[in-house]
Structures are given as structure tokens and as C-alpha cells.
Scaffold this motif. Structure first.
Motif, mmCIF file in Angstrom:
data_model
loop_
_atom_site.group_PDB
_atom_site.id
_atom_site.type_symbol
_atom_site.label_atom_id
_atom_site.label_comp_id
_atom_site.label_asym_id
_atom_site.label_seq_id
_atom_site.Cartn_x
_atom_site.Cartn_y
_atom_site.Cartn_z
ATOM 1 N N GLU A 192 0.811 -1.206 0.000
ATOM 2 C CA GLU A 192 0.000 0.000 0.000
ATOM 3 C C GLU A 192 0.850 1.263 0.000
ATOM 4 N N TYR A 193 1.933 1.285 0.813
ATOM 5 C CA TYR A 193 2.768 2.476 0.893
ATOM 6 C C TYR A 193 4.117 2.088 1.481
ATOM 7 N N MET A 194 5.133 2.891 1.157
ATOM 8 C CA MET A 194 6.461 2.647 1.713
ATOM 9 C C MET A 194 6.452 2.997 3.193
ATOM 10 N N ASP A 195 7.081 2.126 3.993
ATOM 11 C CA ASP A 195 7.011 2.319 5.429
ATOM 12 C C ASP A 195 8.228 1.669 6.088
ATOM 13 N N ILE A 196 8.486 2.033 7.342
ATOM 14 C CA ILE A 196 9.507 1.362 8.142
ATOM 15 C C ILE A 196 8.857 0.139 8.787
ATOM 16 N N LEU A 197 9.403 -1.039 8.537
ATOM 17 C CA LEU A 197 8.765 -2.268 8.990
ATOM 18 C C LEU A 197 9.207 -2.704 10.381
ATOM 19 N N ASN A 198 10.332 -2.190 10.848
ATOM 20 C CA ASN A 198 10.873 -2.651 12.151
ATOM 21 C C ASN A 198 11.273 -1.490 13.046
ATOM 22 N N PHE A 199 10.484 -0.426 13.031
ATOM 23 C CA PHE A 199 10.872 0.776 13.757
ATOM 24 C C PHE A 199 11.013 0.511 15.257
ATOM 25 N N GLU A 200 10.026 -0.122 15.857
ATOM 26 C CA GLU A 200 10.060 -0.355 17.302
ATOM 27 C C GLU A 200 11.209 -1.276 17.688
ATOM 28 N N GLU A 201 11.494 -2.285 16.849
ATOM 29 C CA GLU A 201 12.566 -3.236 17.168
ATOM 30 C C GLU A 201 13.927 -2.549 17.201
ATOM 31 N N VAL A 202 14.184 -1.714 16.209
ATOM 32 C CA VAL A 202 15.489 -1.036 16.146
ATOM 33 C C VAL A 202 15.545 0.110 17.146
ATOM 34 N N LYS A 203 14.456 0.831 17.286
ATOM 35 C CA LYS A 203 14.427 1.957 18.205
ATOM 36 C C LYS A 203 14.709 1.514 19.627
ATOM 37 N N GLY A 204 14.192 0.346 19.995
ATOM 38 C CA GLY A 204 14.353 -0.127 21.361
ATOM 39 C C GLY A 204 15.634 -0.885 21.607
ATOM 40 N N ALA A 205 16.448 -1.019 20.565
ATOM 41 C CA ALA A 205 17.698 -1.803 20.716
ATOM 42 C C ALA A 205 18.743 -1.010 21.487
#
Length: 207
Positions: free
Chosen positions: A194-207
């Protein structure tokens, strides 16, 4: 009453006639089968020629389409990813890029160095380095990390900013996204096409 000899002679003539007829019939059967075989062979030959012709036409058309697709994938950064780069940064990282670059080049003729970076965006305290891959592979992760190190060496003016790495493609397999998350690289792709998006934002942000 017909004499026995005459009856026997007539039977002999009938037998000879029957034998001649059978011989002619045999010749006809042999000729028919020979002609039938030639006709079948001709049809098989024509079918093979037509099939080979169609296969060759399909191969040429398929190669043409693959060529067109390859050319299109070559513009994946310009057509799809780069236009979504700034909105994604704004949405997820809360900053408005001051500068964006597409296919940023570094050239050092003295050392024989030429390197191209697919897309770069610069905020006040962050720099975003994007690497686009039409077919992402595991080796590309480590290559991207090494490329990021060279980026900071080439462009020292970004050294005081936090460098954020984003790998982009049309789609990623789930396992590949997990690998990116483990190495603190964001995965940018279509979300359900549907649209370009960040797929793992929470995973990387919380690392």
C-alpha cells in the motif's frame, strides 16, 4: 450335373483371383501405411517447427520483458524509494530534513576512489543513509555496515550527527527484517503493497 473336374477348375480360378486380390490389397495397405506415415511425419515436423518457433518467440519476448524489468529496477530509487524518503523520516524520526541527496557521489581521483550512496538525508542532529536493493541478500547487510563507515570517512561534515541506516526494497522477507533489526538497520519497504514504510521501527528503536 457339373463335373467334378470343372468344379475343381473353377475353385482354382477363384482361389487364384482371391490371391491376386489379396496381393493387390496388401500393396494398397502398404502404400496407405507408407503415405500415412509420411503425412504423420510431416505433421510432427511442422508441429516441432511451430513449437520451436513459438518457444524462440517466447524466449525473445521474455528476455525483452526481463530487460525492461531490470531497467525499471534500476530506477527503483528515483521512482519509488526516494520520493518516500523524506515523509518516512518526518513520520518516524520527528525531524524535517534540511538536505536530501539522491545518488550522492564521492570521488577521489588521486586514490582512484569512486563510490555512490543511493540516498542521504540530513537533519539537525541526524544523518540518514539509505541503501536500496532490488533483491536483498544476507551479505548486503554487512556490506552496508562497511559502506556506512566509509561514508563517515568521506563526508566528515556529518561526523557530529547520529548516523541512521535504512535499507530499502520493494519487499523484505520476515527473516531478513529480523536480521536487519539485530544489526540496528531499519527496513523500509511496502507495507502490504500500500505504501512505503519502516517495517521494524520499534525493534530497532528499542535496541
Amino acid at each position: 450335373m457339373e463335373k467334378l473336374e470343372e468344379r475343381f477348375e473353377r475353385l482354382e480360378r477363384l482361389a487364384e483371383y482371391f490371391i491376386e486380390e489379396m496381393a493387390d490389397f496388401k500393396k494398397w495397405v502398404v502404400r496407405f501405411l507408407s503415405e500415412y506415415k509420411r503425412e504423420v511425419d510431416r505433421q510432427i515436423r511442422e508441429y516441432k517447427e511451430e513449437t520451436n518457433k513459438r518457444i524462440e518467440e517466447y524466449r525473445r519476448e521474455n528476455n525483452k520483458r526481463w530487460g525492461e524489468l531490470a531497467n525499471k529496477l534500476g530506477t527503483i530509487v528515483e521512482d519509488i524509494i526516494y520520493p518516500a524518503f523524506r515523509p518516512v523520516i518526518r513520520k518516524y524520526f520527528g525531524c524535517e530534513p534540511e538536505k536530501t541527496f539522491m545518488r550522492l557521489e564521492y570521488i577521489n581521483r588521486e586514490k582512484g576512489i569512486y563510490e555512490e550512496f543511493d540516498a542521504v538525508a540530513v537533519c539537525q542532529d541526524k544523518a540518514f543513509l539509505l541503501e536500496a536493493k532490488s533483491t536483498p541478500r544476507e551479505k548486503h547487510i554487512e556490506e552496508f555496515k562497511e559502506k556506512a563507515k566509509r561514508f563517515l570517512q568521506y563526508f566528515s561534515e556529518f561526523g557530529d550527527k547520529k548516523l541512521i541506516l535504512i535499507m530499502a526494497s520493494l519487499s523484505f522477507k520476515e527473516d531478513f527484517v529480523k536480521q536487519l533489526s539485530k544489526t540496528n538497520i531499519y527496513a523500509m519497504a511496502y507495507r502490504e503493497w500500500e505504501y512505503m514504510d519502516i517495517l521494524n521501527f520499534e525493534e530497532v528503536k528499542g535496541a
